[in-house]
Design an enzyme around this catalytic site. Structure first.
Site, PDB file in Angstrom:
ATOM      1  CG  HIS A 120     -63.765  32.559   2.238  1.00 52.21           C
ATOM      2  ND1 HIS A 120     -63.491  31.424   2.970  1.00 52.21           N
ATOM      3  CD2 HIS A 120     -64.273  33.447   3.131  1.00 52.21           C
ATOM      4  CE1 HIS A 120     -63.811  31.614   4.233  1.00 52.21           C
ATOM      5  NE2 HIS A 120     -64.285  32.839   4.359  1.00 52.21           N
ATOM      6  CG  ASP A 150     -61.595  28.775   1.808  1.00 58.84           C
ATOM      7  OD1 ASP A 150     -61.107  29.693   1.117  1.00 58.84           O
ATOM      8  OD2 ASP A 150     -62.559  28.949   2.575  1.00 58.84           O
ATOM      9  CB  SER A 224     -63.335  33.522   7.439  1.00 58.27           C
ATOM     10  OG  SER A 224     -64.633  33.011   7.403  1.00 58.27           O
TER      11      SER A 224
END
Length: 469
Positions: A120, A150, A224
């Site tokens: 992402h 992911d 992230s």
């Protein structure tokens, strides 16, 4: 003068009597408690306090931090989105684009410049750049991605050998173990936070499809794709998500275990895509009510409700009603333990499965199989065979189930989504995915133009059909 002295004497005697009465009758009945080291156990066992204080004092995070910060990079992703259209754009047929900047983190995993991050973080990238801790910036190339976990793999070209983090074994990490989260939250580069592993095999979807490491190390937007490392500086997770109503950290964060992330990037580097192994069972986490029905005293493990035809599990001898307790000596308490471990394996890998059957432990060697043996892609839908148990339960004679779909037209116009069952195409009865494969082979690239009639069963088990003209 005598009156004044008499008054002072009476006052002094009154004070003495009052203090004496307080000491004699009141203070003994209501002693004042003074907190000392000896009184602490009344509220918290001293050995717990000592252990916590000693652990905090004796744990040194400096080496792990020094070995990690230079290998964690700042990822900047420029995407193009539709801008506000003017009247001139409308008449000229132009579609204005607006550049947007997104940021995240990444971890260098070898000296050649391979970088692991979240999918992402780099999704819809028009231009990617990576900035190292020494402020050097490089253009990054996307090598491959896996939206299901992911995870994404990037590559930068550098004339110098780059610092990197080595993978640790996330399966051996323990709840309560100290960890560091390293990343770039809010564009603050090279930020290190500390915490402990709060839980393992955590699922956030409710579908038992995820297996995150949960920590209380502070993670915020921008973290992230960053590193979760142990006190040795070994990578045990890729920071991925937080649970928050505000969008910022409120106490818990989640990381993809390093064993899963490592397998994904190795597959991308070697095969170009992710190789998913299938055990071949349908089941769920054991609970008290089910344990009572089975007549067993334990409530941990995965209860096998169905075994997929021609799968490795069926060929090895696993049966419906078995309770899976271990995979390769890894304890399996819930379904997320099982799914997380299988994600670290590939087709044709042999997995030792220990099950409880009739209160006796049995071991089986299961050869994992490919997903493609049980599913087929058709009209942007992933289809799979129906099990005999499902057919019997719902009174369905034939068909294939929609496992997932990206066909927006069928969803918008017919509602066809996950769980729908395709029973017929062009008046041909569909028995299995083999029938779908035959249609694909017959029509090739022109298959969409040759579909005239579609019969299906919706999630309410209502039979429907549509004719395309």
């Amino acid at each position: 003068m005598k009156k004044i002295l008499t008054l002072l004497l009476v006052s002094a005697l009154g004070g003495i009597f009052t203090l004496g009465a307080y000491k004699l009758y009141i203070e003994d009945e209501n002693p004042v408690a003074i907190a000392t080291a000896d009184s602490i156990p009344a509220f918290l066992p001293t050995h717990n306090v000592d252990a916590f204080l000693n652990a905090a004092e004796n744990t040194d995070f400096t080496v792990a931090a020094e070995n990690t910060v230079d290998a964690v990079v700042h990822v900047k992703n420029i995407t193009l989105s539709s801008g506000q259209m003017t009247l001139q754009d409308l008449f000229s047929g132009r579609s204005p684009k607006r550049a947007q900047l997104g940021t995240g983190s990444g971890v260098i995993i070898n000296a050649d410049g391979y970088i692991i991050t979240n999918n992402h973080v780099i999704r819809n990238a028009h231009e990617l750049s990576v900035t190292l801790n020494n402020n050097k910036t490089f253009k990054a190339e996307i090598i491959g991605t896996d939206p299901k976990t992911d995870i994404a793999l990037l590559k930068i070209e550098s004339d110098e050998a780059l610092p990197y983090v080595t993978f640790g074994d996330s399966d051996t990490s323990k709840i309560g173990e100290w960890v560091l989260a390293v990343g770039n939250p809010f564009n603050l580069t090279s930020t290190v936070t500390a915490g402990i592993i709060s839980a393992k095999s955590r699922d956030l979807t409710g579908k038992s499809s995820q297996s995150f490491i949960q920590t209380d190390a502070a993670v915020n937007p921008g973290n992230s794709g960053g590193a979760l490392v142990n006190t040795n500086g070994e990578l045990i997770g890729i920071n991925t998500a937080i649970t928050s109503q505000t969008g910022s950290y409120i106490g818990y964060s989640f990381a993809v275990p390093s064993n899963i992330a490592r397998k994904v990037v190795e597959d991308i580097m070697e095969y170009g895509n992710v190789q998913n192994g299938i055990l071949g069972i349908v089941g769920g986490t054991l609970n008290s009510s089910v344990a009572e029905e089975l007549g067993v005293e334990y409530t941990e493990g995965v209860l096998v409700s169905e075994v997929t035809k021609n799968s490795g599990a069926e060929k090895a001898g696993i049966k419906s009603g078995d309770v899976i307790k271990k995979l390769d000596d890894i304890e399996i308490s819930k379904f997320e333990d099982l799914s997380g471990y299988i994600k670290t394996k590939r087709p044709n890998d042999i997995v030792k499965v220990e099950v409880s059957r009739d209160n006796k432990l049995k071991s089986f060697s299961v050869k994992l199989t490919k997903t493609e043996l049980f599913t087929v892609t058709f009209m942007k839908m992933e289809l799979q065979d129906l099990t005999d148990a499902f057919k019997e339960k719902h009174g369905i004679n034939n068909g294939v189930m929609v496992k997932s779909t990206e066909n927006k037209w069928l969803y918008s116009n017919l509602g066809i989504s996950e769980g729908y069952i395709i029973t017929g195409i062009n008046d041909i009865q569909i028995e299995s995915i083999e029938d779908i494969s035959k249609l694909k082979k017959k029509y090739g690239d022109d298959i969409l133009e040759n579909i005239k009639k579609l019969e299906y069963i919706n999630n309410r088990k209502e039979k429907k059909e549509v004719i395309f003209r």
